[in-house]
Design a protein around this motif. Structure first.
Motif, short mmCIF file in Angstrom:
data_model
loop_
_atom_site.label_atom_id
_atom_site.label_comp_id
_atom_site.label_asym_id
_atom_site.label_seq_id
_atom_site.Cartn_x
_atom_site.Cartn_y
_atom_site.Cartn_z
N PRO A 178 49.64 -21.93 70.36
CA PRO A 178 49.19 -23.45 70.26
C PRO A 178 47.26 -23.65 70.64
CG PRO A 178 49.63 -21.36 72.02
CD PRO A 178 49.90 -20.89 71.15
N GLY A 179 47.48 -24.30 70.54
CA GLY A 179 46.11 -24.98 70.20
C GLY A 179 45.44 -24.91 68.97
N PHE A 180 45.88 -24.55 67.99
CA PHE A 180 45.26 -24.35 66.85
C PHE A 180 44.42 -26.00 66.43
CE2 PHE A 180 45.60 -25.01 61.92
CZ PHE A 180 44.53 -23.97 61.90
N ALA A 181 43.74 -25.96 65.86
CA ALA A 181 43.54 -26.81 65.48
C ALA A 181 42.57 -27.71 64.06
CB ALA A 181 42.26 -27.82 66.41
N ILE A 182 43.12 -29.13 63.65
CA ILE A 182 42.67 -29.60 61.86
C ILE A 182 41.71 -30.59 61.72
CG2 ILE A 182 42.96 -29.84 59.80
CD1 ILE A 182 46.41 -29.05 61.52
N GLU A 183 40.50 -30.30 62.08
CA GLU A 183 39.81 -31.22 62.76
C GLU A 183 38.92 -32.34 61.33
OE1 GLU A 183 35.61 -31.37 65.33
OE2 GLU A 183 36.23 -29.54 63.93
N GLU B 226 34.06 -28.46 77.37
CA GLU B 226 32.62 -28.10 78.21
C GLU B 226 31.64 -27.66 77.83
OE1 GLU B 226 30.71 -29.88 81.33
OE2 GLU B 226 32.13 -30.08 80.28
N LEU B 227 31.54 -26.31 77.29
CA LEU B 227 31.13 -25.21 77.04
C LEU B 227 30.66 -25.05 75.34
CD1 LEU B 227 32.70 -22.00 78.54
CD2 LEU B 227 30.45 -22.88 79.21
N ASN B 228 31.15 -26.44 74.86
CA ASN B 228 30.23 -26.40 72.89
C ASN B 228 31.02 -25.31 72.60
OD1 ASN B 228 29.83 -27.69 71.08
ND2 ASN B 228 27.54 -27.03 71.13
N ALA B 229 32.03 -24.90 73.09
CA ALA B 229 32.28 -23.75 71.91
C ALA B 229 34.14 -23.45 71.76
CB ALA B 229 32.85 -22.35 73.25
N GLU B 230 34.32 -23.79 69.96
CA GLU B 230 35.32 -23.38 70.11
C GLU B 230 36.55 -22.78 70.10
OE1 GLU B 230 35.34 -21.74 65.19
OE2 GLU B 230 33.68 -22.65 65.35
N ALA B 231 37.87 -22.34 70.52
CA ALA B 231 38.60 -21.97 70.86
C ALA B 231 39.45 -21.20 69.88
CB ALA B 231 39.16 -22.30 72.37
N SER B 232 40.20 -19.79 70.37
CA SER B 232 41.18 -19.30 69.22
C SER B 232 42.30 -18.86 70.73
CB SER B 232 40.83 -17.85 68.73
OG SER B 232 41.62 -17.24 67.67
N ILE B 233 43.09 -18.97 70.51
CA ILE B 233 43.80 -19.35 71.86
C ILE B 233 45.11 -18.43 70.67
CG2 ILE B 233 45.44 -20.08 73.09
CD1 ILE B 233 43.64 -22.12 72.98
N ASN C 13 31.86 -35.24 54.77
CA ASN C 13 31.85 -33.97 55.45
C ASN C 13 32.25 -34.09 56.87
OD1 ASN C 13 31.02 -33.27 53.14
ND2 ASN C 13 28.94 -33.60 53.26
N PRO C 14 33.49 -32.96 56.62
CA PRO C 14 33.95 -32.66 58.06
C PRO C 14 32.94 -32.06 59.67
CG PRO C 14 33.77 -30.49 57.91
CD PRO C 14 33.37 -31.17 56.01
N PRO C 15 32.58 -32.82 60.60
CA PRO C 15 31.72 -32.76 61.91
C PRO C 15 31.10 -31.45 61.71
CG PRO C 15 34.11 -33.54 62.80
CD PRO C 15 34.23 -32.96 61.62
N CYS C 16 30.37 -31.44 62.22
CA CYS C 16 29.39 -29.53 62.64
C CYS C 16 30.32 -28.96 63.78
CB CYS C 16 27.88 -29.76 63.51
SG CYS C 16 27.23 -30.83 62.22
N ARG C 17 30.59 -27.80 63.36
CA ARG C 17 30.98 -26.97 64.55
C ARG C 17 30.62 -26.66 65.32
NH1 ARG C 17 35.11 -23.43 60.47
NH2 ARG C 17 36.53 -22.64 62.60
N PRO C 18 30.86 -26.37 66.97
CA PRO C 18 31.29 -25.90 68.05
C PRO C 18 29.75 -25.06 67.67
CG PRO C 18 32.99 -26.61 68.04
CD PRO C 18 33.22 -26.48 66.69
N PHE D 31 38.92 -25.15 60.27
CA PHE D 31 40.44 -25.11 61.37
C PHE D 31 39.93 -24.00 62.08
CE2 PHE D 31 41.39 -25.13 56.73
CZ PHE D 31 42.74 -26.43 56.64
N TYR D 32 40.79 -24.76 63.25
CA TYR D 32 40.06 -23.35 64.72
C TYR D 32 41.36 -22.90 65.54
CZ TYR D 32 36.48 -26.83 64.84
OH TYR D 32 35.10 -27.75 64.49
N GLY D 33 41.40 -21.66 64.72
CA GLY D 33 42.55 -20.68 65.82
C GLY D 33 42.65 -19.71 64.24
N ARG D 34 43.52 -18.63 64.92
CA ARG D 34 44.38 -17.87 63.57
C ARG D 34 45.09 -19.06 62.54
NH1 ARG D 34 45.60 -12.15 66.08
NH2 ARG D 34 43.27 -11.98 66.42
#
Length: 353
Positions: A55-60, A190-197, A141-146, A38-41
């Motif tokens: 916005p932008g919350f993500a489930i992988e 582009e920066l191989n980063a996970e984002a919390s928006i 198993n989930p992908p490796c995180r950024p 999970f990415y974001g709050r």
């Protein structure tokens, strides 16, 4: 032959749907299981459902097989379904808990899936309740995180408000808003980063767009400690996730309409936000970014803040009119230009950590 009574028919129908419901429940891969990133709050008070609203919350997740379905309780938002780094479809949600087809008839191989919140809403949180795989599919198993983590604090520009429109006039900005193509999401990928928006349209540092007073009761800094923008509690646990970088892009709404806050008040409240961020994250790298739609007096004030706080100011050129979407907001092409300037500056720091 005996007559079939209404009670017998009702009992049969109830039994039939109970079997279907039981089978669905058995096949649900729930959010509490180890297969998701999970990415974001988000609020995880109930382990069988994830609540989120930024916005932008993500489930992988990853699976092998032909397809899957998604369980969401929403009705206000749209979601991107990204499969193997390509936009596969957009889900427009309906009210209540619904099962949505994420994908069908995919090649039976390993697939990486990212489901992202495309739009923003202010009434209630979205709720993710799990996925159901096709019968020929298997969860992995989930992908490796950024590698890196970036937190973005902003307004409608960071949301990606109206960015898919080719015109400043839009009947429904929601249809044209896609956070996946905002500068924040583009730069993070582009920066191989996970984002919390942490971004809300119309919010300022001191004064929100269109409000009558010089100082709003609930400007953007008010929301920094909150897990959900639509709920006062729970407060966010800052120990859960610590970014490498925080990027602040605020100020457009403060100075878009009258009455505008004074220079002294704006600088004071902006510096207070920076102090709050440092108080939560410690010695964190912070960048402040100028607005691509309002240059002055904002840039002058940000330059002063930059010098006093000894942090990097990233200025953005004003977006030309032919690169504007809904209500004078940057379109996707403009977001790509904004992201490229930001990426160049953030790379200098990330390459040295």
């Amino acid at each position: 032959m005996d007559k079939i009574t209404f009670l017998q028919i009702f009992s049969f129908i109830f039994f039939f749907f109970s079997i279907i419901s039981a089978n669905i429940d058995e096949n649900i891969i729930k959010p509490s299981e180890k297969f998701f990133n999970f990415y974001g709050r988000y609020d995880f008070s109930d382990k069988n459902q994830i609540k989120f609203d930024y916005p932008g919350f993500a489930i992988e997740f990853s699976f092998i097989g032909s397809g899957f379905k998604i369980l969401l309780d929403d009705g206000l938002n749209d979601f991107n379904v990204i499969i193997d780094k390509k936009l596969h479809k957009i889900i427009k949600t309906k009210k209540g808990t619904q099962i949505y087809i994420g994908a069908n008839n995919l090649k039976k191989k390993i697939h990486n899936v990212l489901i992202t919140k495309k739009t923003e809403s202010f009434e209630k949180p979205s709720v993710f309740k799990g996925i159901i795989l096709n019968t020929d599919s298997k969860i992995l198993n989930p992908p490796c995180r950024p590698k890196y983590k970036i937190e973005f604090i902003g307004d409608s520009i960071t949301v990606g408000y109206g960015n898919e429109s080719r015109s400043i006039k839009c009947k429904d900005f929601k249809n044209y808003t896609n956070n996946y193509f905002s500068y924040a999401s583009i730069a993070s990928r582009e920066l191989n980063a996970e984002a919390s928006i942490i971004a809300i349209s119309g919010k300022g540092v001191v004064r929100n767009y269109g409000e009558k007073s010089e100082k709003s009761a609930k400007p953007m800094p008010y929301y920094f400690n909150k897990t959900l923008l639509t709920s006062e509690k729970p407060f966010w646990n800052f120990k859960r996730w610590k970014p490498n970088i925080v990027v602040i892009c605020l100020g457009t709404n403060d100075f878009s309409t009258e009455p505008k806050p004074s220079k002294e008040l704006f600088i004071k409240e902006y510096r207070k936000l920076i102090s709050t961020i440092r108080g939560k994250y410690g010695n964190i790298k912070i960048f402040i970014m100028g607005s691509p739609t309002l240059i002055e007096p904002l840039n002058t004030y940000l330059e002063e803040i930059s010098k006093k706080e000894r942090i990097k100011l990233i200025t953005q050129p004003k977006t030309p009119e032919n690169q504007l979407g809904c209500d004078w907001h940057p379109n996707v092409y403009a977001h790509q230009q904004i992201a490229s300037i930001l990426i160049k500056e953030l790379k200098k720091y990330l390459n040295n950590i």
